[in-house]
Design a protein around this motif. Sequence first.
Motif: not given
Length: 410
Positions: A21, A24, A105-106, A109, A113, A167-169
């Motif tokens: 996170a 990246r 959340d992390e 993600r 990924l 690196f995201e939803v």
Amino acid sequence: MTPLEQALRDDWGRLLALLVARFRRLDLAEDGLADAFEAAARTWPVDGVPGNPAAWLLTAARRRVLDRLRAEEVAVRKEPLLVVEAELTATAQRVVADAGEVLVDERLRLVLLCAHPSLSREAAAALTLRLVLGVPTGDVARLFLVPKATMAARLTRARKRLAGERFEVPPAAELADRVAVVADVAYLAFTTGYAPGSGADVLRADVAGEAVRLVRVLRDVLPAGTPTAELDALLALLLLQHSRRDARVRDGRLVLLPDQDRGRWHHDEVLEALDLLRPLVSAPPAPYLLQALVAAEHAIAPSAEQTAWHRVVARYDELLALADSPVVRLNRAVAVAEADGPAAGLRELEGVALPGHRLPAARAELLARAGRTDEARTAYDAALALCRNDAERTHLLARRERLSRPRPPG
């Protein structure tokens, strides 16, 4: 278990997610964290275990990533370096205390990924097991029935494919497809916790519990209106299996289902699973649903002897029609043996080919029950030669030893 082994199990995925996170870069994050664990292996036995092992590891990993970035002459971030370090240090201090909500959340993600559409489903599952849950490469290889070197090469290729990905939803339109991949990942993660391929553990309840939690998170993040039947069935399946965790071990030894003390099952989890399955009984057959219904037959039976084995065989017949595999055929043969006797089970095993020790172990048990002692002993020897789990080896040795004992008269 040493503090470092405990940290590897409990904190690898959390720390890796935090590093990805921040920086990246999956390659930098993984290499930096691996270096931190190596440093801990050298220094903790000498200097002592730090008060907050996770924070120590995150700090060490961060420094190695920053050193690598400097060597590459890449700007770390727009913020001053001290700001970056201060933020990560503060996060590190919360890793243990707030491991649940702060890092959801992390970690989500990171899981998504690893389920990126540029990867095959098999590669996504293998990478998630390795990166998110810290499953050793050798155990990942065993799950996929390939040599360790082959799996190591696949993991390397998968990492390279993800280089540069965000690196995201993902948006809702892509999320459902990725969730299906992650569901498979959760199932495989649970498998490696429920039946470790190597080491001394009878089971890794922590890994299995993470798989259960992963499915719960997925159900929470699904877009409104997305069908959840198969995901609900998967959660039911995992809960039914996980509910037996305390009964699977006695004095450090493996206890098989027929010999388990059902009073030690987690009946709240059994009831939750049965509630999930109740509206799905009339749903179209699907792999996770059929496996969950098999597990439910064991859960509702008053004892192993009273299990409705012919219903179990019928469920496996449906499963074979959907997804024929050596593992399903092995499990069906065991159910046939319970329903119709060991000779019938042995006939069902003819022609089944499956790497590892489970097939010869099942044959050995059925041969022993059929009174074919010499053949059973040979089959146990074959299983022992292939088994890499200490607890299962002890169990197989004990079963083989029974063959040498004289039978009681009469």
